[in-house]
Enzyme design. Structure first.
Site, short mmCIF file in Angstrom:
data_model
loop_
_atom_site.label_atom_id
_atom_site.label_comp_id
_atom_site.label_asym_id
_atom_site.label_seq_id
_atom_site.Cartn_x
_atom_site.Cartn_y
_atom_site.Cartn_z
N LYS A 180 12.75 10.06 1.45
CA LYS A 180 12.85 9.01 2.45
C LYS A 180 11.75 7.99 2.18
CE LYS A 180 11.30 7.94 6.34
NZ LYS A 180 11.29 6.49 6.08
N GLU A 255 -0.58 13.10 0.11
CA GLU A 255 -1.29 12.05 -0.64
C GLU A 255 -1.55 10.93 0.36
OE1 GLU A 255 -2.38 12.20 -3.63
OE2 GLU A 255 -1.14 13.56 -4.79
N CYS A 289 -3.83 2.76 -2.19
CA CYS A 289 -4.59 3.88 -1.60
C CYS A 289 -5.95 4.02 -2.26
CB CYS A 289 -3.79 5.16 -1.71
SG CYS A 289 -3.22 5.48 -3.38
N GLU A 386 -9.64 2.72 6.98
CA GLU A 386 -8.87 2.06 5.92
C GLU A 386 -8.28 0.75 6.45
OE1 GLU A 386 -5.21 4.06 4.70
OE2 GLU A 386 -5.71 3.64 2.61
#
Ligand code: NAD
Length: 492
Positions: A180, A255, A289, A386
């Site tokens: 997905k 991850e 990332c 982040e």
């Protein structure tokens, strides 16, 4: 959009399940061009119906896949790499349009998808067990067994790259896949599945769901037919997925995000360090990332490095992804842009100094400029959370031990870098940074051959390389008694 129609034979966007486009019935999801803010397409959420059909198709497709020999599987994986290369420009162009990524970057990432299939093609017939010299009269050996149906959830920043990254090793180990992708970027992943079938994958070996996280994604994680979950995305969603998987005792790989430290010592080649620092955070509009979002600079060269970086940031050419001279495109979506604006504005209100960028561009599209923030400590929100945008926080340090302490003073642990001309220091610092990847005098180079993954809030498990492949199978020990007279054991 034309590519979607060319390859799948329909204009309508939906899931790719069991070899067909399956239209959803749920809430409408709109795909917006991040460069122009014009609507590209819309589709109904695939929801639980798509998940049920996709898992059923994957069960069947997986049986056919495992019925092939390992060498046949390897040849097909290699063929998928070739199929990607054959349609490289078209796939990259669709990726570039829907993500807002400069075409050059999309071409590089799509090329890596071909490399991933080619790399794991080589592993398909090289996964064998071991004979273990047990102290009894048994022949004891191990087998590597695939899980069966694997669920994969991926984000919007590099959709085809992330799809290839996880699909290739899953197939190489003998699994079938229900992927997905982000609801914002579902198309290139579905096209990859279709190209896979054209290259010889059994129908249903890879299925792609066009749908929302809380409906289709959640349903997929908890579906009884799914044996393993691999998630690439934000820490907040990762926590929810790990909890749902844990409830059913399903293994998972996470991850997640990062707040990676890019450390510049005063003995570094400063021109390269500054160029590297800019690429580390500004390429991909910072939506990576591993972005080097904390720039730690030794005090003696701090003013010079920050000044040069700010000047470089101001010269970076921002524009439409299809324009040749563009180095940085827009942010992928309006929500992400709002998050970047609110984090930088919040830092400014708490007396951070914005030395470059810092304000949304006055033009259509989700453009945010390369931004350098200074004057805050490592405990500031902008240094701890982040941003996932082209925003770097510069922080000075005195010596090596302070650099390491600052680098590790984060809940994340995805990546980091050291810029220095001292070989011993490079290795010493690389060793002490608590992160899954560390570069020396370099940043952001990754390859499917080397393991990748996080420490701490950046997740667990590994992708790429042999470590990534091993995540997709489990060892079984077989004990064969070779002495018919051997005493029958009670207890161990
Ligand atoms: P996200 O967590 O919002 O979404 C990721 C995927 O999970 C999407 O497909 C989404 O639809 C799905 N999802 C959302 N809620 C779900 C639920 N309840 N159950 C199942 N699936 C659900 O992340 P994003 O905003 O798309 O991506 C940005 C994040 O991804 C950043 O944090 C970035 O650092 C991270 N990222 C990590 C890596 C890595 O390799 N470590 C690579 C790229 C991006």
């Amino acid at each position: 959009m034309k590519l979607w129609q060319d390859i799948l034979g329909t204009e309508e966007v939906g899931s790719y399940v069991g070899g067909e486009v399956l239209l959803g019935q749920g809430d409408e999801v709109e795909l917006v061009d991040p460069t122009t803010e014009v609507r590209l397409a819309a589709y109904p959420d695939g929801g639980s119906q798509a998940v049920r059909e996709a898992v059923a198709a994957a069960e069947e497709g997986g049986r056919a896949w495992r019925a092939m020999t390992a060498s046949q599987r390897g040849r097909i994986l290699w063929g998928i790499g070739q199929a990607v290369r054959d349609r490289l420009d078209e796939l990259a162009s669709l990726e570039s349009r829907t993500v807002g990524k400069p075409l050059r970057d999309a071409v590089a990432e799509t090329t890596k998808v071909a490399e991933m299939f080619e790399y794991y093609a080589g592993w398909a017939d090289k996964q064998h067990g071991e004979v273990i010299p047990v102290p009894t009269s048994h022949l004891a050996y191990t087998l590597r067994e695939p899980y069966g149906v694997v669920a994969q959830m991926t984000p919007w920043n590099a959709p085809i790259f992330t799809a290839g990254w996880q699909i290739a090793p899953a197939l190489a180990a003998g699994n079938s896949v229900v992927l997905k992708p982000s609801e914002l970027t579902p198309m290139t992943s579905a096209l990859l599945a279709k190209l896979g079938e054209e290259a010889g994958l059994p129908v249903g070996a890879v299925n792609v769901i066009a749908g929302l996280g809380p409906t289709a994604g959640q349903e997929l994680v908890t579906h009884d037919g799914v044996e393993k979950v691999v998630f690439v995305g934000s820490p907040a969603t990762g926590r929810r997925i790990a909890a749902a998987a844990g409830e059913q005792l399903k293994p998972c790989v996470l991850e997640l995000g990062g707040k990676s430290a890019n450390i510049v010592f005063d003995d570094a080649d400063l021109a390269r360090a500054v160029g590297g620092a800019a690429a580390a955070i500004f390429s991909g509009a910072g939506q990576s990332c591993v972005a080097g979002s904390r720039l730690l600079v030794q005090r003696g060269v701090y003013a010079e490095v920050v000044g040069r970086l700010a000047e470089l940031a101001g010269r970076i050419r921002q524009g439409a992804p299809w324009e040749e001279e563009t180095q940085v495109g827009p942010v992928q979506n309006a929500r992400q842009l709002d998050q970047i604006i609110s984090m930088v504005d919040g830092a400014r209100e708490r007396s951070a100094e914005v030395v470059a960028g810092g304000d949304r561009l006055d033009r259509a599209g989700y453009f945010y400029p390369p931004t350098v923030v200074a004057g805050v400590g490592n405990d500031a929100d902008i240094a701890q959370q982040e941003v996932f945008g082209p925003v770097v926080v510069a922080i000075p340090f005195e010596d090596e031990s302070e650099a390491i302490a600052l680098a590790n003073d984060t809940s994340f642990g995805l990546a980091g870098a050291v810029w220095t001309s001292s070989v011993d220091r490079a290795h010493r610092v690389a060793r002490q940074i608590r992160a899954g990847t560390v570069w020396v005098n370099s940043y952001k180079t990754i390859n499917v051959m080397a393991p990748f993954g996080g420490f701490g809030d950046s997740g667990f498990g590994r992708s790429s390389g042999l470590d990534g492949l091993l995540e997709y199978s489990q060892a079984k020990a077989v004990w064969v008694e070779t002495d018919p007279e051997a005493p029958l054991a009670f207890g161990y």
